[in-house]
Motif scaffolding. Structure first.
Motif, PDB file in Angstrom:
ATOM      1  N   ALA A  19      23.282   1.148  35.154  1.00  0.00           N
ATOM      2  CA  ALA A  19      23.950   0.237  36.079  1.00  0.00           C
ATOM      3  C   ALA A  19      22.918  -0.560  36.871  1.00  0.00           C
ATOM      4  O   ALA A  19      21.924  -0.016  37.342  1.00  0.00           O
ATOM      5  CB  ALA A  19      24.854   1.011  37.029  1.00  0.00           C
ATOM      6  N   THR A  20      23.145  -1.833  37.006  1.00  0.00           N
ATOM      7  CA  THR A  20      22.214  -2.693  37.735  1.00  0.00           C
ATOM      8  C   THR A  20      22.989  -3.737  38.511  1.00  0.00           C
ATOM      9  O   THR A  20      24.028  -4.224  38.043  1.00  0.00           O
ATOM     10  CB  THR A  20      21.235  -3.398  36.776  1.00  0.00           C
ATOM     11  N   PRO A  21      22.527  -4.092  39.706  1.00  0.00           N
ATOM     12  CA  PRO A  21      23.225  -5.116  40.493  1.00  0.00           C
ATOM     13  C   PRO A  21      22.865  -6.531  40.029  1.00  0.00           C
ATOM     14  O   PRO A  21      23.458  -7.496  40.495  1.00  0.00           O
ATOM     15  CB  PRO A  21      22.709  -4.861  41.905  1.00  0.00           C
ATOM     16  N   TYR A  22      21.923  -6.646  39.118  1.00  0.00           N
ATOM     17  CA  TYR A  22      21.427  -7.959  38.732  1.00  0.00           C
ATOM     18  C   TYR A  22      22.406  -8.705  37.825  1.00  0.00           C
ATOM     19  O   TYR A  22      23.093  -8.104  37.011  1.00  0.00           O
ATOM     20  CB  TYR A  22      20.071  -7.841  38.028  1.00  0.00           C
ATOM     21  N   ILE A  23      22.440 -10.005  38.000  1.00  0.00           N
ATOM     22  CA  ILE A  23      23.238 -10.868  37.140  1.00  0.00           C
ATOM     23  C   ILE A  23      22.358 -12.034  36.677  1.00  0.00           C
ATOM     24  O   ILE A  23      21.286 -12.277  37.236  1.00  0.00           O
ATOM     25  CB  ILE A  23      24.490 -11.423  37.853  1.00  0.00           C
ATOM     26  N   THR A  24      22.816 -12.730  35.673  1.00  0.00           N
ATOM     27  CA  THR A  24      22.081 -13.888  35.177  1.00  0.00           C
ATOM     28  C   THR A  24      22.633 -15.150  35.839  1.00  0.00           C
ATOM     29  O   THR A  24      23.830 -15.410  35.793  1.00  0.00           O
ATOM     30  CB  THR A  24      22.223 -14.007  33.648  1.00  0.00           C
ATOM     31  N   VAL A  25      21.752 -15.899  36.474  1.00  0.00           N
ATOM     32  CA  VAL A  25      22.160 -17.104  37.201  1.00  0.00           C
ATOM     33  C   VAL A  25      21.275 -18.280  36.770  1.00  0.00           C
ATOM     34  O   VAL A  25      20.062 -18.131  36.615  1.00  0.00           O
ATOM     35  CB  VAL A  25      22.045 -16.919  38.726  1.00  0.00           C
ATOM     36  N   THR A  26      21.902 -19.422  36.577  1.00  0.00           N
ATOM     37  CA  THR A  26      21.164 -20.644  36.252  1.00  0.00           C
ATOM     38  C   THR A  26      21.055 -21.518  37.495  1.00  0.00           C
ATOM     39  O   THR A  26      22.061 -21.825  38.136  1.00  0.00           O
ATOM     40  CB  THR A  26      21.855 -21.435  35.128  1.00  0.00           C
ATOM     41  N   PHE A  27      19.843 -21.895  37.823  1.00  0.00           N
ATOM     42  CA  PHE A  27      19.591 -22.812  38.938  1.00  0.00           C
ATOM     43  C   PHE A  27      19.167 -24.154  38.361  1.00  0.00           C
ATOM     44  O   PHE A  27      18.213 -24.239  37.581  1.00  0.00           O
ATOM     45  CB  PHE A  27      18.512 -22.263  39.866  1.00  0.00           C
ATOM     46  N   ARG A  28      19.892 -25.192  38.742  1.00  0.00           N
ATOM     47  CA  ARG A  28      19.600 -26.548  38.282  1.00  0.00           C
ATOM     48  C   ARG A  28      18.918 -27.291  39.432  1.00  0.00           C
ATOM     49  O   ARG A  28      19.540 -27.656  40.425  1.00  0.00           O
ATOM     50  CB  ARG A  28      20.885 -27.234  37.854  1.00  0.00           C
ATOM     51  N   LEU A  29      17.617 -27.492  39.305  1.00  0.00           N
ATOM     52  CA  LEU A  29      16.819 -28.050  40.391  1.00  0.00           C
ATOM     53  C   LEU A  29      16.484 -29.517  40.139  1.00  0.00           C
ATOM     54  O   LEU A  29      16.156 -29.906  39.018  1.00  0.00           O
ATOM     55  CB  LEU A  29      15.518 -27.259  40.551  1.00  0.00           C
ATOM     56  N   ARG A  30      16.559 -30.294  41.196  1.00  0.00           N
ATOM     57  CA  ARG A  30      16.190 -31.701  41.129  1.00  0.00           C
ATOM     58  C   ARG A  30      14.685 -31.801  41.349  1.00  0.00           C
ATOM     59  O   ARG A  30      14.187 -31.543  42.442  1.00  0.00           O
ATOM     60  CB  ARG A  30      16.945 -32.487  42.204  1.00  0.00           C
ATOM     61  N   ARG A  31      13.954 -32.152  40.291  1.00  0.00           N
ATOM     62  CA  ARG A  31      12.496 -32.190  40.350  1.00  0.00           C
ATOM     63  C   ARG A  31      11.987 -33.624  40.512  1.00  0.00           C
ATOM     64  O   ARG A  31      12.583 -34.569  40.000  1.00  0.00           O
ATOM     65  CB  ARG A  31      11.895 -31.606  39.060  1.00  0.00           C
ATOM     66  N   PHE A  32      10.896 -33.757  41.233  1.00  0.00           N
ATOM     67  CA  PHE A  32      10.267 -35.069  41.379  1.00  0.00           C
ATOM     68  C   PHE A  32       8.799 -34.876  41.696  1.00  0.00           C
ATOM     69  O   PHE A  32       8.438 -34.185  42.648  1.00  0.00           O
ATOM     70  CB  PHE A  32      10.928 -35.882  42.495  1.00  0.00           C
ATOM     71  N   ASN A  33       7.957 -35.467  40.859  1.00  0.00           N
ATOM     72  CA  ASN A  33       6.509 -35.449  41.085  1.00  0.00           C
ATOM     73  C   ASN A  33       5.994 -36.859  40.839  1.00  0.00           C
ATOM     74  O   ASN A  33       5.861 -37.291  39.696  1.00  0.00           O
ATOM     75  CB  ASN A  33       5.811 -34.464  40.151  1.00  0.00           C
ATOM     76  N   PRO A  34       5.717 -37.619  41.906  1.00  0.00           N
ATOM     77  CA  PRO A  34       5.307 -39.021  41.747  1.00  0.00           C
ATOM     78  C   PRO A  34       4.000 -39.183  40.984  1.00  0.00           C
ATOM     79  O   PRO A  34       3.700 -40.278  40.494  1.00  0.00           O
ATOM     80  CB  PRO A  34       5.185 -39.512  43.189  1.00  0.00           C
ATOM     81  N   GLU A  35       3.226 -38.121  40.865  1.00  0.00           N
ATOM     82  CA  GLU A  35       1.965 -38.209  40.128  1.00  0.00           C
ATOM     83  C   GLU A  35       2.189 -38.142  38.622  1.00  0.00           C
ATOM     84  O   GLU A  35       1.272 -38.440  37.846  1.00  0.00           O
ATOM     85  CB  GLU A  35       1.026 -37.089  40.570  1.00  0.00           C
ATOM     86  N   GLU A  36       3.394 -37.729  38.206  1.00  0.00           N
ATOM     87  CA  GLU A  36       3.672 -37.592  36.778  1.00  0.00           C
ATOM     88  C   GLU A  36       4.743 -38.558  36.285  1.00  0.00           C
ATOM     89  O   GLU A  36       4.598 -39.186  35.232  1.00  0.00           O
ATOM     90  CB  GLU A  36       4.097 -36.157  36.465  1.00  0.00           C
ATOM     91  N   LEU A  37       5.849 -38.684  37.038  1.00  0.00           N
ATOM     92  CA  LEU A  37       6.957 -39.540  36.633  1.00  0.00           C
ATOM     93  C   LEU A  37       7.465 -40.335  37.825  1.00  0.00           C
ATOM     94  O   LEU A  37       7.425 -39.858  38.966  1.00  0.00           O
ATOM     95  CB  LEU A  37       8.110 -38.708  36.050  1.00  0.00           C
ATOM     96  N   GLU A  38       7.956 -41.531  37.562  1.00  0.00           N
ATOM     97  CA  GLU A  38       8.500 -42.351  38.638  1.00  0.00           C
ATOM     98  C   GLU A  38       9.925 -41.948  39.006  1.00  0.00           C
ATOM     99  O   GLU A  38      10.379 -42.232  40.110  1.00  0.00           O
ATOM    100  CB  GLU A  38       8.481 -43.830  38.231  1.00  0.00           C
ATOM    101  N   GLU A  39      10.636 -41.323  38.077  1.00  0.00           N
ATOM    102  CA  GLU A  39      12.022 -40.958  38.293  1.00  0.00           C
ATOM    103  C   GLU A  39      12.177 -39.445  38.454  1.00  0.00           C
ATOM    104  O   GLU A  39      11.429 -38.668  37.857  1.00  0.00           O
ATOM    105  CB  GLU A  39      12.901 -41.431  37.128  1.00  0.00           C
ATOM    106  N   ALA A  40      13.151 -39.053  39.267  1.00  0.00           N
ATOM    107  CA  ALA A  40      13.480 -37.632  39.409  1.00  0.00           C
ATOM    108  C   ALA A  40      14.304 -37.180  38.207  1.00  0.00           C
ATOM    109  O   ALA A  40      14.919 -37.994  37.518  1.00  0.00           O
ATOM    110  CB  ALA A  40      14.252 -37.401  40.698  1.00  0.00           C
ATOM    111  N   TYR A  41      14.329 -35.882  37.964  1.00  0.00           N
ATOM    112  CA  TYR A  41      15.090 -35.334  36.844  1.00  0.00           C
ATOM    113  C   TYR A  41      15.552 -33.920  37.189  1.00  0.00           C
ATOM    114  O   TYR A  41      15.041 -33.290  38.122  1.00  0.00           O
ATOM    115  CB  TYR A  41      14.228 -35.314  35.573  1.00  0.00           C
ATOM    116  N   TRP A  42      16.557 -33.451  36.453  1.00  0.00           N
ATOM    117  CA  TRP A  42      17.080 -32.106  36.658  1.00  0.00           C
ATOM    118  C   TRP A  42      16.414 -31.129  35.682  1.00  0.00           C
ATOM    119  O   TRP A  42      16.192 -31.462  34.520  1.00  0.00           O
ATOM    120  CB  TRP A  42      18.583 -32.068  36.456  1.00  0.00           C
ATOM    121  N   GLU A  43      16.125 -29.949  36.166  1.00  0.00           N
ATOM    122  CA  GLU A  43      15.542 -28.910  35.311  1.00  0.00           C
ATOM    123  C   GLU A  43      16.237 -27.581  35.577  1.00  0.00           C
ATOM    124  O   GLU A  43      16.437 -27.204  36.734  1.00  0.00           O
ATOM    125  CB  GLU A  43      14.041 -28.774  35.556  1.00  0.00           C
ATOM    126  N   ASP A  44      16.618 -26.886  34.506  1.00  0.00           N
ATOM    127  CA  ASP A  44      17.326 -25.609  34.625  1.00  0.00           C
ATOM    128  C   ASP A  44      16.367 -24.433  34.542  1.00  0.00           C
ATOM    129  O   ASP A  44      15.426 -24.430  33.731  1.00  0.00           O
ATOM    130  CB  ASP A  44      18.381 -25.471  33.524  1.00  0.00           C
TER     131      ASP A  44
END
Length: 256
Positions: A19-44
């Motif tokens: 038995a474990t209290p852990y569950i699987t959860v997906t976090f969808r984060l809005r990423r932005f790094n101006p040194e790499e890309l001009e546009e923000a993007y979502w990453e899971d």
């Protein structure tokens, strides 16, 4: 003669060792790094975590175990410093006060930077315009005359008058939830008005008229459209919209 032994009754079915209290959860984060890309993007990111943990704990787990480049602010992690305000499932919240189990972990949990302020990287925004508006309303006690030789007395009733607005932790959750602020960053915003309220209605202060004139500006208190977004977003439960209305009333009546 042998001593009889009593069998201990079981309190219930044996617990599974797996038995474990852990569950699987997906976090969808809005990423932005101006040194790499001009546009923000979502990453899971999909992680195993106890649903009784906080969103901040999940962000730590992702940063420490999945992607060390993930950038966000946090300090006290107990809802006092206000540094980890962000949009979680479309609402402004403090990541350190938001339990995973309370935001439907069966679906991807979206996390992005608060709105209305320039995103510097990932979940970090430029807070300088917010703090400049705070400084502009003179958030400190102003008195005239000689320095007193003893403390300035104040009745419990006078203190109660502005008690609610002393709770502000400058997290910007209220200001960055305001549609007027999204459209025009020149608006002082709810947090600045709340902190002006705290001193305008302080019986010991003598700069109420000056603060009211500051807020009487075209970018001041009259820009509020009373949508109550700010009150709903406040993690401290401050009646922000009420405070703004009281400042408007003081401007009209000059009674405070």
């Amino acid at each position: 003669m042998s001593t009889p032994t009593l069998e201990k009754k079981s309190d219930g079915p044996a617990r599974s060792e797996d038995a474990t209290p852990y569950i699987t959860v997906t976090f969808r984060l809005r990423r932005f790094n101006p040194e790499e890309l001009e546009e923000a993007y979502w990453e899971d990111f999909t992680i195993e975590i106890d649903p009784k943990e906080r969103v901040l704990d999940a962000l730590h787990k992702i940063k420490w175990e999945e992607d060390g480049t993930l950038t966000f602010r946090r300090s006290c992690a107990h809802g006092i410093c206000g540094s980890d305000a962000m949009r979680i499932n479309g609402r402004n919240r403090l990541a350190c006060k938001t339990l995973i189990k309370d935001i439907n972990p069966e679906k991807p949990i979206t996390v992005e930077a608060i709105k209305g302020l320039t995103v510097l990287k990932d979940l970090v925004v430029d807070m300088e315009p917010f703090f400049q508006a705070y400084r502009d309303v003179m958030p400190f006690l102003v008195t005239n005359g000689n320095e007193p030789t003893r403390e300035r007395f104040q009745s419990a009733e006078d203190r109660e008058r502005f008690d609610d607005t002393t709770k502000c932790i400058l997290c910007a959750a209220c200001t960055s939830s305001c549609p007027v602020f999204w459209n025009d960053g020149q608006y002082f915003g709810p947090a600045a008005i709340v902190n002006a309220h705290r001193f305008i209605f302080d019986s010991r202060d003598e700069a109420g008229e000056q603060r009211l004139e500051i807020l009487n500006d075209r970018d001041g208190v009259w820009r509020c459209r009373t949508t109550f977004n700010c009150t709903d977003a406040c993690p401290r439960g401050i009646e922000v919209t009420k405070a703004i209305q009281e400042v408007k009333r003081a401007l009209i009546t000059r009674r405070f």
